[in-house]
Enzyme design. Structure first.
Site, short mmCIF file in Angstrom:
data_model
loop_
_atom_site.label_atom_id
_atom_site.label_comp_id
_atom_site.label_asym_id
_atom_site.label_seq_id
_atom_site.Cartn_x
_atom_site.Cartn_y
_atom_site.Cartn_z
CG HIS A 156 52.80 87.82 -20.57
ND1 HIS A 156 52.40 88.64 -21.60
CD2 HIS A 156 53.86 87.11 -21.03
CE1 HIS A 156 53.18 88.44 -22.65
NE2 HIS A 156 54.07 87.50 -22.34
CE LYS A 160 55.81 90.60 -19.88
NZ LYS A 160 57.27 90.47 -19.87
#
Ligand code: NAD
Length: 268
Positions: A156, A160
């Site tokens: 990601h 995040k």
């Protein structure tokens, strides 16, 4: 102005319309000839015009959904807002498509009371509207009984805050439910702590990569004697969620009760 719509176009309202997902949903609904964007609600964006719709402004209050005659509401807000909003949608006779994450099992139990199976209203709640990600999880679940070892690598963007991703955790749970027979981890010495990742259900290892430039990606690696299988899904931007959202908007009026996830809508 929006293009002419067929008389039977589904009248859609969006809650969280000024947010990243909500504004993308507004644009996707606006671009779909069989759907009509009739209301956009977000206290943070109240009074702003909706992009591409100079005749529609963002309302600060949910009453705009009922006033505009919406039949389906799409909710991409925050769990604290969705929790009280969802019973209100049901009380107003609105079908709901919910992408907001962070709803607990208790919330879903309560939601079933507002959207009973024997009622007339439908509610679809999906933690991941990317059709490819839904299929990835299903394929991993199908493959699980045929392999001895499996690891999940989720990758990601670097903003995040939580790890592993909810999708990685759900994938590992579904694989563990599909097969309880996994080979033991051979590692005896982990020279750099954490290098084997985190142990999810049934010991399936999950590795979380955080890298600037990425969006949301996941690989499921399965291995057995002489062969391996890699299932990979990549979301490059928020548009990846829109086909799933529109699928749910079109399906929800004909699905009374609570539908969890897109699997049944996709027939997988
Ligand atoms: P965001 O912060 O950009 O947008 C949320 C918006 O909701 C904000 O503009 C906020 O003002 C608004 N809001 C708050 N309370 C409200 C209320 N009572 N009524 C109406 N609007 C209200 O966040 P985002 O990135 O758009 O994500 C929204 C949600 O969607 C999050 O829960 C996120 O985790 C989830 N999400 C789900 C999927 C999926 O596939 N299911 C994909 C991406 C994000």
């Amino acid at each position: 102005m929006s293009p002419p719509r067929p008389a039977a176009a589904i009248r859609v309202g969006v809650a969280g319309a000024a947010g990243r997902m909500g504004s993308t949903v507004c644009a996707a609904v606006e671009a779909a000839p069989d759907l009509e964007l009739v209301a956009a609600v977000d206290p943070a964006g109240a009074g702003r015009p909706v992009a591409g719709r100079p005749d529609l402004t963002v309302a600060g209050d949910l009453d705009a959904l009922a006033a505009a005659g919406a039949t389906v509401v799409v909710d991409f807000t925050v769990a604290e807002a969705a929790r009280p909003n969802l019973p209100w949608y049901a009380a107003q006779g609105l079908h709901a498509v919910v992408g907001t994450t962070g709803l607990a099992d208790d919330d879903l139990v309560a939601l079933r009371r507002h959207y009973p199976d024997d009622g007339e209203l439908g509610c679809v709640v999906a933690p991941n509207f990317a059709i490819g990600a839904v299929l990835m999880m299903r394929f991993a679940e199908l493959a699980a009984p045929w392999f001895d070892t499996a690891e999940i690598v989720e990758l990601h963007h670097d903003a995040k805050a939580d790890a592993p991703s909810g999708t990685a955790l759900l994938t590992s749970r579904r694989m563990a439910e599909a097969s309880g027979e996994w080979a033991p981890d051979p590692t005896r010495a982990e020279v750099v702590p954490g290098s084997r990742g985190g142990a999810g259900p049934s010991g399936i290892r999950i590795h979380s990569v955080r890298l600037r430039g990425l969006v949301a990606h996941q690989e499921v690696l399965l291995g057995t004697t002489g062969q391996s299988l890699t299932i990979r899904h990549d979301s490059y931007d928020r548009s990846s969620f829109m086909p799933g959202v529109l699928l749910a908007v079109r399906a929800v009026p004909a699905r009374p009760g609570l539908t969890l996830g897109l699997d049944t809508l996709l027939g997988v």
